[in-house]
Design a protein around this motif. Structure first.
Motif, mmCIF file in Angstrom:
data_model
loop_
_atom_site.group_PDB
_atom_site.id
_atom_site.type_symbol
_atom_site.label_atom_id
_atom_site.label_comp_id
_atom_site.label_asym_id
_atom_site.label_seq_id
_atom_site.Cartn_x
_atom_site.Cartn_y
_atom_site.Cartn_z
ATOM 1 N N CYS A 14 -10.352 -1.824 20.354
ATOM 2 C CA CYS A 14 -9.629 -0.580 20.646
ATOM 3 C C CYS A 14 -8.124 -0.759 20.446
ATOM 4 O O CYS A 14 -7.467 0.095 19.852
ATOM 5 C CB CYS A 14 -9.928 -0.130 22.070
ATOM 6 N N ILE A 15 -7.576 -1.855 20.932
ATOM 7 C CA ILE A 15 -6.142 -2.115 20.757
ATOM 8 C C ILE A 15 -5.802 -2.290 19.283
ATOM 9 O O ILE A 15 -4.789 -1.769 18.797
ATOM 10 C CB ILE A 15 -5.716 -3.337 21.599
ATOM 11 N N ALA A 16 -6.657 -3.006 18.540
ATOM 12 C CA ALA A 16 -6.432 -3.169 17.099
ATOM 13 C C ALA A 16 -6.520 -1.824 16.387
ATOM 14 O O ALA A 16 -5.727 -1.538 15.479
ATOM 15 C CB ALA A 16 -7.444 -4.154 16.521
ATOM 16 N N LEU A 17 -7.460 -0.988 16.787
ATOM 17 C CA LEU A 17 -7.602 0.330 16.172
ATOM 18 C C LEU A 17 -6.367 1.190 16.428
ATOM 19 O O LEU A 17 -5.865 1.847 15.511
ATOM 20 C CB LEU A 17 -8.859 1.019 16.724
ATOM 21 N N ILE A 18 -5.849 1.138 17.625
ATOM 22 C CA ILE A 18 -4.622 1.884 17.937
ATOM 23 C C ILE A 18 -3.471 1.385 17.077
ATOM 24 O O ILE A 18 -2.686 2.164 16.528
ATOM 25 C CB ILE A 18 -4.295 1.771 19.439
ATOM 26 N N GLY A 19 -3.353 0.065 16.945
ATOM 27 C CA GLY A 19 -2.289 -0.494 16.119
ATOM 28 C C GLY A 19 -2.408 -0.073 14.655
ATOM 29 O O GLY A 19 -1.412 0.308 14.032
ATOM 30 N N PHE A 20 -3.623 -0.111 14.091
ATOM 31 C CA PHE A 20 -3.800 0.279 12.692
ATOM 32 C C PHE A 20 -3.515 1.759 12.488
ATOM 33 O O PHE A 20 -2.944 2.147 11.464
ATOM 34 C CB PHE A 20 -5.222 -0.055 12.214
ATOM 35 N N ARG A 45 0.228 2.185 -2.495
ATOM 36 C CA ARG A 45 -1.065 2.848 -2.337
ATOM 37 C C ARG A 45 -2.143 1.841 -1.936
ATOM 38 O O ARG A 45 -3.032 2.156 -1.162
ATOM 39 C CB ARG A 45 -1.440 3.539 -3.655
ATOM 40 N N GLY A 46 -2.074 0.626 -2.404
ATOM 41 C CA GLY A 46 -3.047 -0.397 -2.055
ATOM 42 C C GLY A 46 -3.006 -0.736 -0.575
ATOM 43 O O GLY A 46 -4.035 -0.948 0.055
ATOM 44 N N ALA A 47 -1.803 -0.774 0.000
ATOM 45 C CA ALA A 47 -1.680 -1.044 1.427
ATOM 46 C C ALA A 47 -2.276 0.100 2.223
ATOM 47 O O ALA A 47 -2.912 -0.103 3.260
ATOM 48 C CB ALA A 47 -0.220 -1.267 1.809
ATOM 49 N N GLY A 48 -2.122 1.313 1.739
ATOM 50 C CA GLY A 48 -2.698 2.473 2.407
ATOM 51 C C GLY A 48 -4.218 2.424 2.381
ATOM 52 O O GLY A 48 -4.874 2.768 3.360
ATOM 53 N N ASP A 49 -4.782 1.990 1.249
ATOM 54 C CA ASP A 49 -6.235 1.887 1.165
ATOM 55 C C ASP A 49 -6.759 0.820 2.130
ATOM 56 O O ASP A 49 -7.787 1.020 2.775
ATOM 57 C CB ASP A 49 -6.663 1.539 -0.267
ATOM 58 N N PHE A 50 -6.059 -0.311 2.214
ATOM 59 C CA PHE A 50 -6.460 -1.371 3.132
ATOM 60 C C PHE A 50 -6.416 -0.862 4.574
ATOM 61 O O PHE A 50 -7.346 -1.085 5.351
ATOM 62 C CB PHE A 50 -5.550 -2.591 2.965
ATOM 63 N N TRP A 56 -11.385 2.603 9.457
ATOM 64 C CA TRP A 56 -12.781 3.027 9.505
ATOM 65 C C TRP A 56 -13.694 1.915 10.001
ATOM 66 O O TRP A 56 -14.632 2.167 10.762
ATOM 67 C CB TRP A 56 -13.245 3.513 8.125
ATOM 68 N N ILE A 57 -13.428 0.698 9.595
ATOM 69 C CA ILE A 57 -14.258 -0.431 10.047
ATOM 70 C C ILE A 57 -14.085 -0.640 11.554
ATOM 71 O O ILE A 57 -15.070 -0.792 12.291
ATOM 72 C CB ILE A 57 -13.909 -1.712 9.261
ATOM 73 N N LEU A 58 -12.833 -0.636 12.019
ATOM 74 C CA LEU A 58 -12.585 -0.815 13.452
ATOM 75 C C LEU A 58 -13.177 0.337 14.266
ATOM 76 O O LEU A 58 -13.733 0.124 15.344
ATOM 77 C CB LEU A 58 -11.093 -0.958 13.725
ATOM 78 N N PHE A 59 -13.083 1.549 13.724
ATOM 79 C CA PHE A 59 -13.677 2.690 14.416
ATOM 80 C C PHE A 59 -15.191 2.533 14.516
ATOM 81 O O PHE A 59 -15.781 2.794 15.572
ATOM 82 C CB PHE A 59 -13.330 3.997 13.697
ATOM 83 N N SER A 60 -15.825 2.092 13.431
ATOM 84 C CA SER A 60 -17.278 1.913 13.437
ATOM 85 C C SER A 60 -17.694 0.843 14.439
ATOM 86 O O SER A 60 -18.666 1.022 15.186
ATOM 87 C CB SER A 60 -17.770 1.539 12.038
#
Length: 146
Positions: A14-20, A45-50, A56-60
């Protein structure tokens, strides 16, 4: 033990997701802010995709762990339903809707005559309103010493 470990992992995710989410560049331009510029922190744009993929991964992961925690803590309370806890089997269905027998007055108590108004068993409550507090006397005005 397992619930404590999953809860700790869930808090870290959750903390990592908030940070991202907070590190991502705003694409909406809410209230005229955002949208990037020459001084933006992440403009490639590549940093935005990452960042989007990691969000999305952290949310999942957060969603799956939250659902697992919900299922595990629900099973701790017991597998019985509320209806199973009522003990309906021990109830006698013939006496459920039976009328209640009138109570017999205690010996020595006054029994009202038929047709007479029964005295009220509960006396009317006596309500009292507290008197308003008297105002405090005013302090004498002090004059500065000269």
């Amino acid at each position: 033990m397992l619930i404590g470990i999953l809860l700790a992992i869930n808090i870290i995710v959750c903390i990592a997701l908030i940070g991202f989410v907070l590190l991502q560049r705003s694409e909406g331009g809410a209230l005229g802010m955002g949208g990037g510029g020459a001084g933006s922190f992440m403009t490639a744009r590549g940093a935005g995709d990452f960042m989007t993929r990691m969000t999305w991964i952290l949310f999942s992961v957060f969603l799956v762990i939250s659902l697992v925690l919900t299922v595990l803590t629900g099973r701790i309370g017991g597998a019985d339903s509320v209806v199973d806890k009522l003990k309906i089997d021990s109830l006698d269905t013939k006496t459920l809707n039976a009328p209640v027998a009138p109570t017999v007055p205690a010996p020595g108590s006054a029994v009202p005559a038929p047709g007479a108004a029964a005295p009220s068993a509960v006396p009317a409550p006596q309500l009292s309103v507290p008197a308003p507090a008297a105002p405090a006397p005013a302090a004498p005005a002090q004059t500065p010493a000269q």
